[in-house]
Design an enzyme around this catalytic site. Structure first.
Site, mmCIF file in Angstrom:
data_model
loop_
_atom_site.group_PDB
_atom_site.id
_atom_site.type_symbol
_atom_site.label_atom_id
_atom_site.label_comp_id
_atom_site.label_asym_id
_atom_site.label_seq_id
_atom_site.Cartn_x
_atom_site.Cartn_y
_atom_site.Cartn_z
ATOM 1 N N ALA A 29 1.943 13.197 -4.640
ATOM 2 C CA ALA A 29 3.290 12.745 -4.977
ATOM 3 C C ALA A 29 3.452 12.506 -6.474
ATOM 4 O O ALA A 29 4.528 12.766 -7.034
ATOM 5 C CB ALA A 29 3.613 11.465 -4.212
ATOM 6 N N THR A 30 2.419 12.021 -7.126
ATOM 7 C CA THR A 30 2.528 11.759 -8.565
ATOM 8 C C THR A 30 2.898 13.040 -9.308
ATOM 9 O O THR A 30 3.826 13.069 -10.123
ATOM 10 C CB THR A 30 1.204 11.182 -9.105
ATOM 11 O OG1 THR A 30 1.023 9.890 -8.540
ATOM 12 C CG2 THR A 30 1.220 11.082 -10.621
ATOM 13 N N GLN A 80 7.030 6.890 1.343
ATOM 14 C CA GLN A 80 6.801 5.843 2.338
ATOM 15 C C GLN A 80 7.797 5.873 3.502
ATOM 16 O O GLN A 80 7.594 5.160 4.479
ATOM 17 C CB GLN A 80 6.832 4.451 1.676
ATOM 18 C CG GLN A 80 5.746 4.221 0.637
ATOM 19 C CD GLN A 80 4.319 4.330 1.197
ATOM 20 O OE1 GLN A 80 4.113 4.359 2.412
ATOM 21 N NE2 GLN A 80 3.349 4.417 0.301
ATOM 22 N N HIS A 118 -1.208 12.404 2.589
ATOM 23 C CA HIS A 118 -2.283 11.469 2.959
ATOM 24 C C HIS A 118 -1.749 10.132 3.468
ATOM 25 O O HIS A 118 -2.509 9.303 3.954
ATOM 26 C CB HIS A 118 -3.253 11.269 1.786
ATOM 27 C CG HIS A 118 -2.721 10.441 0.660
ATOM 28 N ND1 HIS A 118 -3.101 9.129 0.476
ATOM 29 C CD2 HIS A 118 -1.852 10.727 -0.330
ATOM 30 C CE1 HIS A 118 -2.487 8.655 -0.598
ATOM 31 N NE2 HIS A 118 -1.721 9.596 -1.104
ATOM 32 N N THR A 162 -4.485 28.458 -8.655
ATOM 33 C CA THR A 162 -4.817 29.034 -7.352
ATOM 34 C C THR A 162 -4.364 28.112 -6.226
ATOM 35 O O THR A 162 -4.652 26.923 -6.238
ATOM 36 C CB THR A 162 -6.336 29.256 -7.255
ATOM 37 O OG1 THR A 162 -6.712 30.118 -8.319
ATOM 38 C CG2 THR A 162 -6.712 29.876 -5.930
ATOM 39 N N CYS A 216 -1.896 2.643 -7.248
ATOM 40 C CA CYS A 216 -1.850 3.542 -8.392
ATOM 41 C C CYS A 216 -1.717 2.783 -9.704
ATOM 42 O O CYS A 216 -1.757 3.386 -10.766
ATOM 43 C CB CYS A 216 -0.697 4.537 -8.257
ATOM 44 S SG CYS A 216 -0.885 5.618 -6.838
#
Lengths: 413, 373
Positions: B69-70, B177, B199, B235, B322
């Site tokens: 997401a970052t 979320q 995740h 890739t 984070c």
């Protein structure tokens, strides 16, 4: 006015006892090949076969007929009542169409099958000739080297007149001789060998060895494109192709056997697999494009050592041809431009620098026994894909592979 | 072990791992190569996108597969505003965004963009504020759906409507979320740019999605090959990408059942917590995600509480994992309470279908023990 196509059979006439069977087969082939031309009707008369055009355009039909094995020649004919006046009129019209205002030499050939016709062949020729000279200026007779021949075929049911005769493919009716297994690589030769087998009356099913990921699906597509090019020559206008995954065997050979025996043993494996699949499909022989002396595996010694593993005949239609002769045929049947596309096939990957040109059978067997090849052969055969290629229907192998894969990958999502 | 930190990450499910392993065993080729095995990989990726489009009812979208997401947030925000550097343009976000959005806006502010940070007194934005801050120069609005610290739910349906009606700005939303947890009252298709990550949904780390309008031109923030429309070169990891489709499918399939189960747990927990005098529940917004229960102690630091629980093999969060330093005051709590103490003394209890009421009993016992020390 061209309203019939007259078809003549060649070598068939010699085969008296089987003649009926042969002509039936070829007539059915013609009907099948022309089934898209709905207006056509057909008429069999002894050793001749007529296609009645009923206003269909003859040009595309000519192209199709040129690809039907067993046809010796054919002509586009016009028909009229069997009387001199009608014959002269029709002959006049056809000659005008033929010469198109140019000065041309010609001769007349008359065949009088209707023995009750009041004039003899010679008299008919003279009468028609006289009429044509009188009505068409600039027409010159030349019985030795004419620009065209006006043929008159006088029969009870009518007189058939034509100026154009096309040479057919010759050979035997497709499928009349039996089934064979064509080993096809994607190169110039093997597809030509297949074509020649078809022309000589054999049904072919093809086998191709593929080594993904070292060879791409483009290489398989190339083989498909080649076979599709020769589909129109086949009896049922289709060819079955067996695609054998050869990578595990090829790697086992490459990893285990002496460099100079790699090719010999690889070919033996291909022959073994071809032999097994040939028997499964009741093919009576193996056909391939081998050509004496062309490459290491095609010396007489190599052929003997390689062929030792099979127990059905191996026919090599091109064995004694010069390369240029093969290229000429490939060009004629339009496979050449496809064959020269640059995709690696499994014969060209892993090629040793100095392959054995006189492999000894004893050494070959000794090297070969370093590999437990039987299970690998079984695996290759079990994973073989069979696809059917049809005339005028392009088979997209990439799409096919992906569809096959999608069936296997749905659980991933 | 009792794990109450599903907001930070989740344990990958066996089904997702199976997909990942199978792809890596059989279809590990570089999707950008020319041979057919690569085409198969490309096809798997296309199927992944197609499946996600179908599941989320998306049309005319493109999915960029990112590392998480970052990266997706950065790609969306930086990619959208990059052509407007030094043009005095205006961008809007909130003061309770995840650092990957908030700090990106801070950076953009430092290089000259005008930034409005919408206040979130109740844990959500004020719609009138939003409407009032939109100008003709506003090019981007980035508002998270569900807050990652206190679980407040922004009124996305109204936000979409206001932004569309009152500006030409593009709307980005960090939905990490909320996605596949909260039933949306809006259409995903109506948002220009959506960030989600796998995740948090029992998928794998290392795979996030930026779902963009197909015709929206983003500038790359990293440069390389032609992969992913050259916006996100490098890739492609077919295994991770395909696993995303599986993760999303499984999460969506059990979204409702999970929600009700977790809501029941959350109510059970809150009832118990309400009886503890030294605990404040940080839940000021009208709509709350049951997956996140944020509490502050009156007299214990969040970090201390976390370690105390850890000794009992109970794991909770203390704000955004984070954040560079866990000591950093939690910006979100500060935003809603203007109280440094309360921010410092916060822990976050994340609930999931893997938790039970017995787990909660054990947790509350420990909290009680801690509070009475």
């Amino acid at each position: 006015m061209e309203d019939h196509i007259l078809i003549r059979y060649g070598e068939l006439s010699l085969k008296k006892s089987n003649r009926k069977q042969f002509t039936m087969r070829i007539e059915n082939h013609i009907k099948r090949a022309l089934k898209d031309f709905k207006a056509l009707t057909f008429e069999a008369r002894g050793m001749r076969f007529y296609i009645i055009l009923n206003n269909e355009d003859s040009l595309p039909i000519v192209e199709i007929l040129k690809k039907i094995p067993g046809i010796y020649s054919f002509s586009i004919v016009s028909r009229c009542q069997s009387n001199l006046e009608d014959i002269c009129k029709l002959a006049h019209q056809l000659v005008l169409e033929q010469i198109k205002d140019k000065v041309q030499t010609f001769k007349i050939e008359t065949h009088r099958a209707d023995k009750n016709f009041p004039l003899t062949s010679l008299e008919i020729t003279k009468e028609v000739g006289r009429y044509l000279f009188k009505t068409i200026p600039g027409l010159i007779a030349d019985v030795h080297h004419p620009d065209f021949t006006l043929s008159l075929d006088v029969r009870v049911e009518g007189t058939f007149i034509y100026t154009k005769t096309y040479l057919g493919l010759g050979g035997f009716p497709a499928g009349s001789i039996g089934k064979t297994m064509l080993m096809i690589s994607g190169g110039i030769d093997s597809v030509v060998a297949g074509y020649m087998a078809i022309k000589k009356g054999m049904t072919i099913e093809a086998i191709h060895f593929s080594s993904p990921p070292y060879t791409s699906d483009m290489a398989v597509q190339k083989v498909i494109d080649l076979l599709e090019t020769i589909c129109p020559y086949t009896e049922y206008l289709n060819i079955n192709l067996y695609i054998v995954p050869f990578t595990p065997l090829q790697k086992a050979i490459y990893d285990n056997v002496r460099d100079d025996y790699v090719i010999t043993i690889m070919r033996r494996m291909m022959y073994r697999i071809s032999n097994i699949i040939a028997k499964k499909i009741n093919a009576l022989a193996i056909i391939n494009g081998e050509n004496i002396g062309q490459v290491a595996s095609q010396t007489l010694e190599s052929m003997a050592t390689i062929e030792e593993v099979v127990d059905i005949p191996v026919i090599r239609p091109l064995a004694t041809y010069d390369k240029q002769e093969i290229v000429n045929i490939a060009t004629k049947i339009n496979t050449y431009p496809i064959s020269i596309l640059p995709y690696e096939d499994c014969c060209t990957v892993f090629v040793p620098k100095h392959p054995q040109i006189k492999p000894k059978l004893s050494s070959t067997i000794q090297e070969e026994n370093k590999i437990a090849y039987l299970p690998l052969i079984d695996e290759a055969i079990n994973n073989t894909q069979r696809i059917t290629l049809k005339n005028k229907q392009h088979f997209n192998y990439l799409e096919y592979s992906i569809n096959m894969l999608n069936k296997n990958t749905s659980e991933l999502f | 072990m009792i794990y109450f930190d599903a907001t930070a990450t989740t344990k990958p499910s066996q089904e997702v791992l199976d997909t990942y392993n199978k792809v890596n065993k059989e279809y590990w080729f570089n999707p950008s190569s020319m041979y057919n095995l690569s085409v198969i990989c490309q096809n798997l990726i296309e199927q992944t996108s197609a499946n996600i489009f179908k599941m989320l009812n998306l049309k005319d979208k493109f999915i960029y597969y990112t590392s998480g997401a970052t990266e997706a947030n950065n790609m969306a925000i930086m990619g959208l505003v990059k052509p407007y550097i030094n043009q005095n343009k205006h961008i809007i976000t909130t003061e309770i965004e995840h650092p990957s959005v908030y700090n990106t806006f801070k950076y953009l502010e430092s290089i000259g963009f005008k930034v409005t940070y919408l206040k979130c007194k109740n844990g959500i934005i004020n719609l009138d504020d939003l409407k009032a801050s939109l100008t003709k120069d506003t090019i981007l609005v980035s508002i998270m759906w569900v807050n990652n610290i206190i679980g407040s739910i922004n009124p996305m349906k109204d936000i979409i409507e206001i932004v569309k009606k009152n500006s030409h700005a593009k709307l980005h939303s960090d939905m990490v979320q909320g996605f596949a947890k909260i039933k949306p009252d809006f259409a995903f298709n109506d948002i220009d740019l959506i960030t989600i990550t796998m995740h948090k949904l029992e998928g794998l780390k290392g795979i996030g999605l930026l779902i963009s309008n197909k015709n929206l031109k983003l500038e790359p923030i990293i440069y390389g090959g032609h992969q992913q429309l050259a916006l996100r070169p490098g890739t492609l990891d077919t295994g991770l990408i395909v696993s995303a489709a599986k993760t999303i499918r499984l999460a969506l399939e059990k979204q409702d059942a999970s929600y009700y189960y977790v809501q029941d747990l959350a109510n059970y927990l809150k009832n118990k917590l309400n009886k503890l005098p030294f605990i404040i529940i940080n839940a000021p917004s009208p709509l709350q995600s049951p997956y996140i229960v944020s509490i502050s102690f009156t007299n214990i630091k969040g970090e201390t509480a976390m370690h105390y629980l850890e000794k009992a093999d109970i794991y909770v969060g203390i704000g955004s994992a984070c954040n560079e330093k866990i000591q950093t005051l939690e910006r979100t709590i500060l935003a809603i309470s203007l109280d440094k103490e309360r921010a410092n003394n916060m822990i976050r209890i994340s609930l999931s279908t893997h938790n039970t009421k017995e787990d909660i009993d054990l947790l509350v016992n420990k909290l009680q023990e801690l509070g009475s020390k």
